[in-house]
Structures are given as structure tokens and as C-alpha cells.
Design a protein around this motif. Structure first.
Motif, mmCIF file in Angstrom:
data_model
loop_
_atom_site.group_PDB
_atom_site.id
_atom_site.type_symbol
_atom_site.label_atom_id
_atom_site.label_comp_id
_atom_site.label_asym_id
_atom_site.label_seq_id
_atom_site.Cartn_x
_atom_site.Cartn_y
_atom_site.Cartn_z
ATOM 1 N N ARG A 32 5.892 4.458 -9.520
ATOM 2 C CA ARG A 32 4.881 5.886 -8.938
ATOM 3 C C ARG A 32 6.097 6.777 -10.009
ATOM 4 N N TYR A 58 10.006 5.336 -9.663
ATOM 5 C CA TYR A 58 11.321 4.188 -9.407
ATOM 6 C C TYR A 58 9.376 3.119 -9.529
ATOM 7 N N SER A 75 9.879 -7.346 -1.145
ATOM 8 C CA SER A 75 9.966 -6.497 -2.239
ATOM 9 C C SER A 75 11.675 -5.486 -2.742
ATOM 10 N N THR A 77 13.031 -2.973 -4.692
ATOM 11 C CA THR A 77 12.608 -1.403 -5.451
ATOM 12 C C THR A 77 13.617 -1.476 -6.821
ATOM 13 N N GLY A 93 9.425 8.289 1.125
ATOM 14 C CA GLY A 93 9.984 7.826 2.300
ATOM 15 C C GLY A 93 8.910 7.773 3.117
ATOM 16 N N HIS A 94 8.643 7.068 4.196
ATOM 17 C CA HIS A 94 7.260 6.808 5.430
ATOM 18 C C HIS A 94 8.259 6.129 7.057
ATOM 19 N N GLU A 102 12.652 -3.413 9.337
ATOM 20 C CA GLU A 102 12.677 -3.433 8.145
ATOM 21 C C GLU A 102 14.520 -3.960 7.618
ATOM 22 N N PHE A 152 17.074 -2.478 -4.771
ATOM 23 C CA PHE A 152 17.065 -2.492 -3.798
ATOM 24 C C PHE A 152 16.470 -4.281 -3.288
ATOM 25 N N ALA A 154 13.894 -5.752 0.121
ATOM 26 C CA ALA A 154 13.095 -5.039 1.110
ATOM 27 C C ALA A 154 12.628 -5.985 2.232
ATOM 28 N N TYR A 164 2.567 8.285 5.664
ATOM 29 C CA TYR A 164 3.444 9.131 4.585
ATOM 30 C C TYR A 164 3.143 10.791 5.773
HETATM 31 O O1 F6P Z 1 6.427 3.713 -0.007
HETATM 32 P P1 F6P Z 1 7.546 4.842 -0.773
HETATM 33 O O2 F6P Z 1 8.428 5.551 0.178
HETATM 34 O O3 F6P Z 1 7.035 5.027 -1.403
HETATM 35 O O4 F6P Z 1 8.477 3.541 -0.540
HETATM 36 C C1 F6P Z 1 8.374 2.396 -1.334
HETATM 37 C C2 F6P Z 1 9.356 1.530 -0.197
HETATM 38 O O5 F6P Z 1 8.910 0.602 0.759
HETATM 39 C C3 F6P Z 1 8.458 -0.529 0.583
HETATM 40 O O6 F6P Z 1 7.746 -1.109 0.298
HETATM 41 C C4 F6P Z 1 9.348 -0.639 2.331
HETATM 42 O O7 F6P Z 1 9.500 -0.171 3.283
HETATM 43 C C5 F6P Z 1 10.259 -1.116 0.198
HETATM 44 O O8 F6P Z 1 10.212 -2.127 -0.742
HETATM 45 C C6 F6P Z 1 10.105 0.199 -0.932
HETATM 46 O O9 F6P Z 1 11.160 0.410 -1.543
#
Ligand code: F6P
Length: 193
Positions: A32, A58, A75, A77, A93-94, A102, A152, A154, A164
Motif C-alpha cells: 500500500r 506498508y 502475515s 506487516t 484498519g478494518h 486475531e 509484526f 499476524a 473497511y
Molecule cells: O487490511 P489493512 O487494514 O490494510 O491492514 C492489513 C493488516 O491486516 C492483516 O492482514 C490481518 O489483520 C494484517 O496482517 C495486516 O497488518
């Protein structure tokens, strides 16, 4: 980009490169950039200015374990250091689409886990070795509050899903800004305009 594996997924060892954050064997890699983060930062003018270099904010490197019921995808990140209008680099963020928890494990750098259930914002400091737990029904966003990449692991149920729209509607309770004495949490505001 290698895809998620096709079930049934065999038992596997997954290694990761602590310099790149890459996983081996590798699944999908999500990148992203600033231009992918429209409407994320409070200061829209600062975000527009940052589009000129359109840096990566990120990356999420996944193992081949599929996002399917019963599986436990993983994953890594990596959020690069930086700020937009004083606000630290962060993930979109979601909320999970289904009520699923998680687990995060801090690997390197300094970060934080911002959580919001629609009423109560929570902040968990993350450093190497920290475990952050996200219960079901809590939206979550990760923030790099240091000068180095924050990384980190996940681990999450494969049928969690990513909502989202919930965050777009409810916000995240707080925003995290650089302050003279460390990260400063301020009440969430929706970006103007
Ligand atoms: O989907 P977002 O909010 O862009 O963030 C990605 C995050 O979601 C995850 O894929 C799962 O929560 C994490 O590994 C990662 O940090």
C-alpha cells in the motif's frame, strides 16, 4: 505474486527474512502506497503533498495458507516510518466481517495497536516480543510510532474477512500523532473535504 495454496494445505515450515519481512514459502504480498490511502489521514493537504513521491507506507507478506474457514493464515506487516501532517504512518484498519479474534506478535521496531469497538478506543504499545490480542468485534489499525520500520506477525482465522466500511463509518476512536514526549493520542476526526 504467488497465490494462497489450494486446500488441503500440508503441514509446513514458514520462514521469514528479518531484513525484508518476506515469507518463505510466500503467498500474496500486498503493497500500500500513499495514493492507496485516500481519506485515511486527518490532514488532506499534507496527504496530497505526500502523493508527489507516492512512497510505500506498508507491505503485508502472507504465507501460502489460504483465507478459508478452519485455516490459520499468517502475515508479516512492515509499516515504514513516517508522518503525514504529524500523524504517524498506519494501516487502513478494518473490522472482521465475522466475529473472529486475531493475534499479533511484535518483531522489530516500535508500534502500536489501535482498537475501537464503536465506543471505547484502546491503545496497546507494541515492541519486539509484545503480543497484542484483538478480540472479536474490535476494529484494529497498526501504527509505526518509531524511526525504524515497525514489523509484526499476524495470525487470524481464515474466515475473518476485512470490513473497511465499518471504519469509514465509525472511525477508530483516536488518531496517533507525534508528540514531544512520545506518541500522542487525539480524539478521532474524519478528514475534511
Ligand atoms: O487490511 P489493512 O487494514 O490494510 O491492514 C492489513 C493488516 O491486516 C492483516 O492482514 C490481518 O489483520 C494484517 O496482517 C495486516 O497488518
Amino acid at each position: 505474486m504467488p497465490p494462497f495454496a489450494t486446500p488441503p494445505v500440508p503441514p509446513m515450515h514458514v520462514g521469514f527474512d528479518d531484513r525484508s519481512g518476506g515469507m518463505s514459502p510466500s503467498g500474496p504480498v500486498l503493497v500500500r502506497r500513499m495514493s492507496d490511502l485516500r481519506g485515511l489521514y486527518a490532514d488532506q493537504a499534507a496527504w496530497t503533498a505526500a502523493l508527489e513521491s507516492d512512497d510505500v507506507v506498508y507491505e503485508v507478506a502472507s504465507s501460502p495458507v489460504p483465507e478459508l474457514e478452519g485455516e490459520l493464515p499468517q502475515s508479516i506487516t512492515t509499516i515504514l516510518p513516517g508522518r503525514v501532517g504529524g500523524e504517524f504512518h498506519m494501516t487502513k484498519g478494518h473490522m472482521h466481517t465475522r466475529p473472529r479474534g486475531e493475534i499479533y506478535l511484535g518483531l522489530s521496531g516500535l508500534g502500536g495497536l489501535l482498537l475501537f469497538d464503536g465506543e471505547r478506543p484502546q491503545w496497546i504499545e507494541m515492541r519486539p516480543g509484545s503480543i497484542g490480542y484483538i478480540p472479536p468485534h474490535w476494529a484494529h489499525r497498526s501504527v509505526n510510532v518509531g524511526d525504524e520500520p515497525y514489523r509484526f506477525l499476524a495470525v487470524y482465522p481464515g474466515d475473518s474477512g476485512h470490513d473497511y466500511g465499518w471504519v469509514a463509518e465509525h472511525g477508530m476512536g483516536h488518531r496517533v500523532f507525534h508528540g514531544s514526549g512520545g506518541p500522542e493520542l487525539r480524539p478521532f476526526t474524519f478528514p475534511a473535504g
